[in-house]
Design an enzyme around this catalytic site. Structure first.
Site, mmCIF file in Angstrom:
data_model
loop_
_atom_site.group_PDB
_atom_site.id
_atom_site.type_symbol
_atom_site.label_atom_id
_atom_site.label_comp_id
_atom_site.label_asym_id
_atom_site.label_seq_id
_atom_site.Cartn_x
_atom_site.Cartn_y
_atom_site.Cartn_z
ATOM 1 C CG ASP A 37 -2.214 0.778 0.995
ATOM 2 O OD1 ASP A 37 -3.272 0.114 0.856
ATOM 3 O OD2 ASP A 37 -2.190 2.024 0.928
ATOM 4 C CB VAL A 64 -0.092 0.694 -7.841
ATOM 5 C CG1 VAL A 64 -0.092 -0.293 -6.700
ATOM 6 C CG2 VAL A 64 -1.307 1.603 -7.817
ATOM 7 C CE1 TYR A 156 -12.968 3.347 -9.353
ATOM 8 C CE2 TYR A 156 -15.043 2.661 -10.357
ATOM 9 C CZ TYR A 156 -14.025 2.457 -9.438
ATOM 10 O OH TYR A 156 -14.070 1.359 -8.610
HETATM 11 N N1 NAD Z 1 -15.825 0.428 -2.328
HETATM 12 C C1 NAD Z 1 -16.532 0.217 -3.396
HETATM 13 O O1 NAD Z 1 -17.760 0.440 -3.389
HETATM 14 C C2 NAD Z 1 -15.885 -0.339 -4.651
HETATM 15 C C3 NAD Z 1 -16.726 -0.866 -5.638
HETATM 16 C C4 NAD Z 1 -16.165 -1.430 -6.763
HETATM 17 C C5 NAD Z 1 -14.801 -1.485 -6.912
HETATM 18 N N2 NAD Z 1 -13.988 -0.964 -5.944
HETATM 19 C C6 NAD Z 1 -12.545 -1.104 -6.140
HETATM 20 O O2 NAD Z 1 -12.021 -1.864 -5.075
HETATM 21 C C7 NAD Z 1 -10.626 -1.588 -4.928
HETATM 22 C C8 NAD Z 1 -10.321 -1.399 -3.455
HETATM 23 O O3 NAD Z 1 -10.940 -0.239 -2.991
HETATM 24 P P1 NAD Z 1 -11.664 -0.089 -1.579
HETATM 25 O O4 NAD Z 1 -13.078 0.231 -1.858
HETATM 26 O O5 NAD Z 1 -11.327 -1.230 -0.695
HETATM 27 O O6 NAD Z 1 -11.012 1.294 -1.105
HETATM 28 P P2 NAD Z 1 -10.091 1.738 0.121
HETATM 29 O O7 NAD Z 1 -9.849 3.190 -0.113
HETATM 30 O O8 NAD Z 1 -10.689 1.321 1.428
HETATM 31 O O9 NAD Z 1 -8.747 0.923 -0.103
HETATM 32 C C9 NAD Z 1 -7.892 1.191 -1.195
HETATM 33 C C10 NAD Z 1 -6.450 1.125 -0.748
HETATM 34 O O10 NAD Z 1 -5.634 1.407 -1.883
HETATM 35 C C11 NAD Z 1 -4.572 2.233 -1.468
HETATM 36 N N3 NAD Z 1 -4.064 3.021 -2.575
HETATM 37 C C12 NAD Z 1 -4.656 4.080 -3.195
HETATM 38 N N4 NAD Z 1 -3.847 4.578 -4.144
HETATM 39 C C13 NAD Z 1 -2.722 3.826 -4.120
HETATM 40 C C14 NAD Z 1 -1.506 3.858 -4.856
HETATM 41 N N5 NAD Z 1 -1.275 4.790 -5.788
HETATM 42 N N6 NAD Z 1 -0.563 2.926 -4.582
HETATM 43 C C15 NAD Z 1 -0.762 1.999 -3.620
HETATM 44 N N7 NAD Z 1 -1.889 1.941 -2.878
HETATM 45 C C16 NAD Z 1 -2.845 2.845 -3.133
HETATM 46 C C17 NAD Z 1 -5.156 3.122 -0.392
HETATM 47 O O11 NAD Z 1 -4.137 3.658 0.462
HETATM 48 C C18 NAD Z 1 -6.088 2.154 0.329
HETATM 49 O O12 NAD Z 1 -5.435 1.523 1.414
HETATM 50 C C19 NAD Z 1 -10.345 -0.378 -5.806
HETATM 51 O O13 NAD Z 1 -9.706 -0.796 -6.995
HETATM 52 C C20 NAD Z 1 -11.728 0.164 -6.113
HETATM 53 O O14 NAD Z 1 -11.773 0.850 -7.327
HETATM 54 C C21 NAD Z 1 -14.513 -0.378 -4.822
#
Ligand code: NAD
Length: 254
Positions: A37, A64, A156
């Site tokens: 992360d 990333v 997105y």
């Molecule tokens: N929460 C939702 O409703 C939802 C729905 C569909 C898809 N997603 C996808 O799920 C995945 C996880 O997201 P989440 O909802 O658990 O969010 P979250 O914000 O709780 O977790 C995401 C994590 O990614 C890390 N991160 C962000 N940018 C980064 C970078 N440049 N390098 C390394 N780490 C980085 C953040 O620090 C965080 O810990 C994402 O790809 C998101 O697009 C989320």
């Protein structure tokens, strides 16, 4: 016996939300997990939890969007645990619901660098390891926004549609080399991703809300982790190049 006994896994974006739940479940099922992360402190907290529960884990600070960080992430996993079996590309950020008329290049590039290019680069880096072993699993956390037109803004949506393409292309390209590549399309899930939604576009938000209003319920990160476990395990041996939707029935409406 765990479903991932002896496996080594990298999970990106694992300090929070779904990535954290995936890292914890994989470790519980016997995998050694590299918790990756941008937020190192958060990643270290997850590692501590895993170790307290008897698992093996290491935190690595990675952006990333940075190719050197990505390469270092994979090299570190191999140095630490000798090999790599599973890559979960999960790190991602939202846009501000901007439609195409209102997005600027800087924001577009940032979201694509994280959500899309980072995924390609991590896959490219693990490929030689998987090809040499004759096996390997990739799981990409995509989104229902990668399959539909209005779950977010244009950036997105496009960034996640691209990952669907990367997933399908890779699944087929390496199908005869023992490599499986699948995605998950979560619907709305209770995580911290809302914190990445800055300066919300009013017009885009109102348009998005039309489909958002149909969400049956908000999912838990653990419900997505269960899908990620299935896809990483041998139980999914014949599942390749596809995207599993986990949205509580949301997108069955349209
Ligand atoms: N929460 C939702 O409703 C939802 C729905 C569909 C898809 N997603 C996808 O799920 C995945 C996880 O997201 P989440 O909802 O658990 O969010 P979250 O914000 O709780 O977790 C995401 C994590 O990614 C890390 N991160 C962000 N940018 C980064 C970078 N440049 N390098 C390394 N780490 C980085 C953040 O620090 C965080 O810990 C994402 O790809 C998101 O697009 C989320």
């Amino acid at each position: 016996m765990g479903k991932l006994d002896g496996k080594v896994a990298i999970v990106t974006g694992a300090a929070s939300g779904m990535g954290k739940a995936i890292a914890e479940l994989y470790a519980k099922e016997g995998a050694k997990v590299v918790v990756v992360d941008l937020n190192l402190e958060g990643a270290e907290t997850v590692v501590k939890e895993i170790k307290d529960n008897g698992g093996e884990s290491k935190a690595v600070k990675v952006n990333v969007a940075d190719v050197e960080d990505i390469n270092n992430m994979v090299d570190t996993a191999v140095q630490e645990y000798g090999t790599l079996d599973i890559l979960v590309n999960n790190a991602g950020i939202m846009d501000g619901m901007e439609p195409v008329g209102n997005i600027d290049d800087k924001k577009w590039d940032l979201i694509f660098d994280i959500n899309t290019k980072g995924v390609m680069r991590a896959m490219r880096k693990v490929l030689p390891i998987f090809l040499e072993k004759g096996k390997g699993v990739i799981v990409n956390t995509i989104s229902t926004g990668g399959l539909n037109g209005s779950h977010a803004g244009v950036t997105y949506t496009a960034s996640k549609h691209a990952v669907v393409g990367i997933t399908k292309n890779t699944g087929f390209m390496y199908a005869n080399q023992g490599i499986r590549c699948n995605g998950i399309a979560p619907g709305a899930v209770e995580t911290n991703i809302g914190s990445t939604m800055k300066n919300l576009d009013e017009f885009g938000s109102n348009r998005q809300q039309l489909t958002g209003n149909l969400v049956p319920r908000i999912g838990k990160p653990e419900e997505i982790a269960n899908v990620a476990l299935f896809l990483a395990s041998d139980e999914a041996s014949f599942v390749n190049g596809t995207v599993v939707t986990a949205d509580g029935g949301w997108t069955s409406a349209f």
